[in-house]
Scaffold this motif. Structure first.
Motif, PDB file in Angstrom:
ATOM      1  N   GLY A 122      27.574  12.469 -36.069  1.00  0.00           N
ATOM      2  CA  GLY A 122      26.138  12.218 -35.973  1.00  0.00           C
ATOM      3  C   GLY A 122      25.905  11.171 -34.897  1.00  0.00           C
ATOM      4  N   SER A 123      24.667  11.130 -34.363  1.00  0.00           N
ATOM      5  CA  SER A 123      24.445  10.116 -33.334  1.00  0.00           C
ATOM      6  C   SER A 123      24.230   8.743 -33.951  1.00  0.00           C
ATOM      7  CB  SER A 123      23.309  10.508 -32.390  1.00  0.00           C
ATOM      8  OG  SER A 123      22.122  10.669 -33.090  1.00  0.00           O
ATOM      9  N   GLN A 124      23.910   8.687 -35.253  1.00  0.00           N
ATOM     10  CA  GLN A 124      23.837   7.374 -35.916  1.00  0.00           C
ATOM     11  C   GLN A 124      25.169   6.646 -35.769  1.00  0.00           C
ATOM     12  OE1 GLN A 124      21.066   6.150 -37.180  1.00  0.00           O
ATOM     13  NE2 GLN A 124      21.934   4.286 -38.006  1.00  0.00           N
ATOM     14  N   PHE A 151      25.441   5.164 -32.386  1.00  0.00           N
ATOM     15  CA  PHE A 151      24.712   3.899 -32.195  1.00  0.00           C
ATOM     16  C   PHE A 151      25.439   2.732 -32.839  1.00  0.00           C
ATOM     17  CE2 PHE A 151      21.597   7.095 -31.217  1.00  0.00           C
ATOM     18  CZ  PHE A 151      21.302   6.664 -29.928  1.00  0.00           C
ATOM     19  N   TYR A 205      13.263   3.275 -33.327  1.00  0.00           N
ATOM     20  CA  TYR A 205      13.918   3.969 -34.445  1.00  0.00           C
ATOM     21  C   TYR A 205      14.451   2.983 -35.511  1.00  0.00           C
ATOM     22  CZ  TYR A 205      17.729   6.671 -36.618  1.00  0.00           C
ATOM     23  OH  TYR A 205      18.598   7.251 -37.497  1.00  0.00           O
ATOM     24  N   SER A 229      14.662   5.438 -27.387  1.00  0.00           N
ATOM     25  CA  SER A 229      14.684   6.838 -27.815  1.00  0.00           C
ATOM     26  C   SER A 229      13.563   7.560 -27.069  1.00  0.00           C
ATOM     27  CB  SER A 229      14.551   6.983 -29.334  1.00  0.00           C
ATOM     28  OG  SER A 229      13.376   6.411 -29.835  1.00  0.00           O
ATOM     29  N   ASN A 244      11.268   8.122 -31.863  1.00  0.00           N
ATOM     30  CA  ASN A 244      11.047   8.059 -33.296  1.00  0.00           C
ATOM     31  C   ASN A 244      10.707   6.604 -33.531  1.00  0.00           C
ATOM     32  OD1 ASN A 244      11.249   7.821 -36.021  1.00  0.00           O
ATOM     33  ND2 ASN A 244      13.340   8.594 -36.216  1.00  0.00           N
ATOM     34  N   ASP A 285      18.481   7.619 -26.108  1.00  0.00           N
ATOM     35  CA  ASP A 285      18.663   8.345 -27.363  1.00  0.00           C
ATOM     36  C   ASP A 285      17.821   9.613 -27.272  1.00  0.00           C
ATOM     37  OD1 ASP A 285      18.589   9.332 -29.916  1.00  0.00           O
ATOM     38  OD2 ASP A 285      18.164   7.413 -30.881  1.00  0.00           O
ATOM     39  N   ALA A 324      17.822  12.303 -29.216  1.00  0.00           N
ATOM     40  CA  ALA A 324      17.929  13.099 -30.452  1.00  0.00           C
ATOM     41  C   ALA A 324      16.883  14.217 -30.515  1.00  0.00           C
ATOM     42  CB  ALA A 324      17.814  12.191 -31.675  1.00  0.00           C
ATOM     43  N   TYR A 325      15.685  13.965 -29.923  1.00  0.00           N
ATOM     44  CA  TYR A 325      14.624  14.991 -29.955  1.00  0.00           C
ATOM     45  C   TYR A 325      14.360  15.582 -28.566  1.00  0.00           C
ATOM     46  CZ  TYR A 325      13.823  12.594 -34.339  1.00  0.00           C
ATOM     47  OH  TYR A 325      14.001  12.035 -35.572  1.00  0.00           O
ATOM     48  N   SER A 357      22.242  15.017 -30.236  1.00  0.00           N
ATOM     49  CA  SER A 357      22.570  15.267 -31.642  1.00  0.00           C
ATOM     50  C   SER A 357      22.295  16.731 -31.970  1.00  0.00           C
ATOM     51  CB  SER A 357      21.681  14.374 -32.509  1.00  0.00           C
ATOM     52  OG  SER A 357      21.757  14.759 -33.851  1.00  0.00           O
ATOM     53  N   SER A 394      21.409  17.383 -34.993  1.00  0.00           N
ATOM     54  CA  SER A 394      20.625  17.292 -36.231  1.00  0.00           C
ATOM     55  C   SER A 394      19.253  17.933 -36.121  1.00  0.00           C
ATOM     56  CB  SER A 394      20.466  15.832 -36.647  1.00  0.00           C
ATOM     57  OG  SER A 394      21.723  15.304 -36.971  1.00  0.00           O
ATOM     58  N   LYS A 395      18.533  17.637 -35.049  1.00  0.00           N
ATOM     59  CA  LYS A 395      17.132  18.053 -35.028  1.00  0.00           C
ATOM     60  C   LYS A 395      16.956  19.494 -34.548  1.00  0.00           C
ATOM     61  CE  LYS A 395      16.726  13.845 -36.365  1.00  0.00           C
ATOM     62  NZ  LYS A 395      16.371  13.339 -37.693  1.00  0.00           N
ATOM     63  N   ARG A 397      26.537  16.632 -39.080  1.00  0.00           N
ATOM     64  CA  ARG A 397      26.868  15.283 -38.603  1.00  0.00           C
ATOM     65  C   ARG A 397      27.587  15.339 -37.258  1.00  0.00           C
ATOM     66  NH1 ARG A 397      23.744  13.480 -39.285  1.00  0.00           N
ATOM     67  NH2 ARG A 397      24.346  11.297 -39.231  1.00  0.00           N
TER      68      ARG A 397
END
Ligand code: PLP
Length: 438
Positions: free
Chosen positions: A113-115, A118, A149, A207, A211, A239, A241-242, A267, A269-270, A277
């Motif tokens: 996951g990108s979490q 980070f 975020y 980001s 977010n 970031d 992610a989106y 990521s 995820s989205k 993950r």
């Protein structure tokens, strides 16, 4: 039982733990909950069908009688700490096909996951450093535009190392209508930060789309940040992610750039695979080596199953088609629906909405609300509607005397239309009453 300082830091209640608990409880609850709080992506039929089809194919893409299907290979073997080599090769081909970046496999690492990315990056570039005179220097991560975020706030192993810049707020129109605002980076403030001038910033991070706000930093803002990062010899972490090219939940006309001083975080995820993950870092080979070394200690190797599902979709560009033709239009329509419902409920009240430019949220500003949005969150929760109050989205800012940080909420637009309508109706009823009785 006594925990170390590390243990105490990572077990204290945080904004992110509250958010994840609310999300989990809502999913388990037998009472109907209008879930407008979490960051879970929407269930989009065309997207889920493609993932399921790909997932099933992984188990049978071997020669009959030989247990060497992609599913078996990815489940039964560790990758090296950098991540699944086949997926990394597919990503190198994909990015070089769509952008002129000249990447090699040395420029990409995978994380859980990108979490997870980070956690690594903020601890690599923020915290205690030793300077050339052998003196200790505390460096922080510069967030050029907060709100940012929630998940960044607590990832430092020791303390919190952020320097944050508050936004310029511009009134703007959206689809020809008034009632919207847009945050912009306050470069005067940023360029004059003592921490930046005195070498106490380790990296810049934003980001994009953001977010919680759905803001998309403009190409000019990004170019300016990139120039500042290069000038101070610190990396610019983006970031994504989106962002583009997947999931591409971004409606403004902007570009994505990469160079050796930029660290791009992607990521899966989205696009609809948060359970996989899988995070992707594109960066200079030195950063990739560092991330791989951290992966070895923390995880041995990153998970491979997301990589196995995404590899064919990256190779044949279906991940991009899916993003452009299904995911982006879906969220764009959800944003439109949510804005219409909000205007119907609260059009005559002091609500302004951040211009929806991307991501899976709307950011609502209730000007001069008689209570804080933390209190509003509690009232809405009692009525079965979950949102996230704004104060958690200001890492590195003392929000005690910044009123704006107590007047906004983040609302997810990933829910189905019925939940969106019911949730917004509850928000409307509660907020109208608050203003009417003030
Ligand atoms: N960055 C942003 C802006 C996010 O919104 C999220 C999740 O909500 C993440 C990173 C982490 O996502 P993941 O660890 O699922 O890749």
């Amino acid at each position: 039982m006594k925990f170390s300082k590390f243990g105490q830091k990572f077990t204290q209640p945080t904004g992110i733990s509250q958010l994840m608990d609310d999300l989990g409880d809502a999913l388990k609850s037998d009472q109907p909950v209008n879930m407008l709080g979490g960051g879970n992506p929407a269930k989009i039929d065309a997207v889920n069908e493609l993932f399921l089809e790909t997932y099933k194919a992984l188990g049978v893409d071997n020669d009959a009688d030989v247990p060497n299907s992609s599913a078996i290979i990815s489940m039964a073997n560790y990758s090296n700490p950098q991540g699944d080599a086949g997926f990394i090769d597919a990503l190198v081909g994909f990015f070089n096909r769509h952008y002129d970046w000249n990447l090699t496999a040395d420029n990409i690492a995978l994380t859980n996951g990108s979490q997870n990315a980070f956690f690594y990056l903020f601890n690599l570039f923020g915290g205690a450093f030793t300077d050339e005179q052998n003196e200790s220097v505390d460096k922080s991560i510069l967030l050029p535009l907060t709100p940012e975020y929630i998940g960044y706030s607590d990832v430092h192993v020791e303390g919190q190392h952020f320097t944050a810049v508050l936004p310029h707020i511009d009134e703007v129109t959206h689809d020809g209508e008034a009632g919207f605002f847009k945050y912009r980076v306050d470069f005067d403030e940023l360029e004059n930060l003592p921490a930046l001038k005195e070498g106490r910033i380790g990296a810049i991070c934003c980001s994009r789309p953001t977010n919680p706000t759905g803001n998309v930093l403009t190409d000019n803002e990004m170019a300016h940040l990139s120039e500042i990062a290069a000038r101070y010899d610190i990396p610019l972490i983006i970031d994504n992610a989106y962002g583009m090219p997947f999931p591409n939940i971004i409606y403004s006309d902007v570009n994505l750039n990469w160079d050796n001083n930029t660290i791009l975080c992607f990521s899966l995820s989205k696009i609809g695979l948060p359970g996989m993950r899988t995070g992707i870092i594109v960066a200079d080979a030195k950063v990739i080596e560092a991330v791989s070394a951290m992966n070895a200690v923390v995880n041995l190797a990153p998970t491979r199953f997301g990589a196995a599902i995404a590899t064919p979709l990256v190779e044949n560009d279906r991940i991009k088609q899916l993003s452009d033709n299904e995911i982006k239009p879906f969220y764009q329509q959800q944003a439109k629906t949510a804005v219409t419902l909000l205007k119907k409920e609260l059009g005559d009240y002091p609500l302004v909405i951040h211009k929806p430019e991307g991501a899976i949220f709307l950011w609502l500003w209730f000007k001069d609300l008689p209570i804080t949005t933390l209190e509003l969150y509690e009232t809405l929760k009692e009525k079965g509607t979950l949102i996230v109050p704004s104060e958690y989205f200001f890492p590195g800012v003392d929000v005690s005397d910044y009123q704006h940080a107590h007047e906004c909420i983040r609302m997810s637009i990933a829910a189905d239309e019925d939940t969106l309508a019911k949730g917004i109706a509850v928000i409307g009823e509660v907020v109208r009453k608050l203003y009417d009785e003030a």
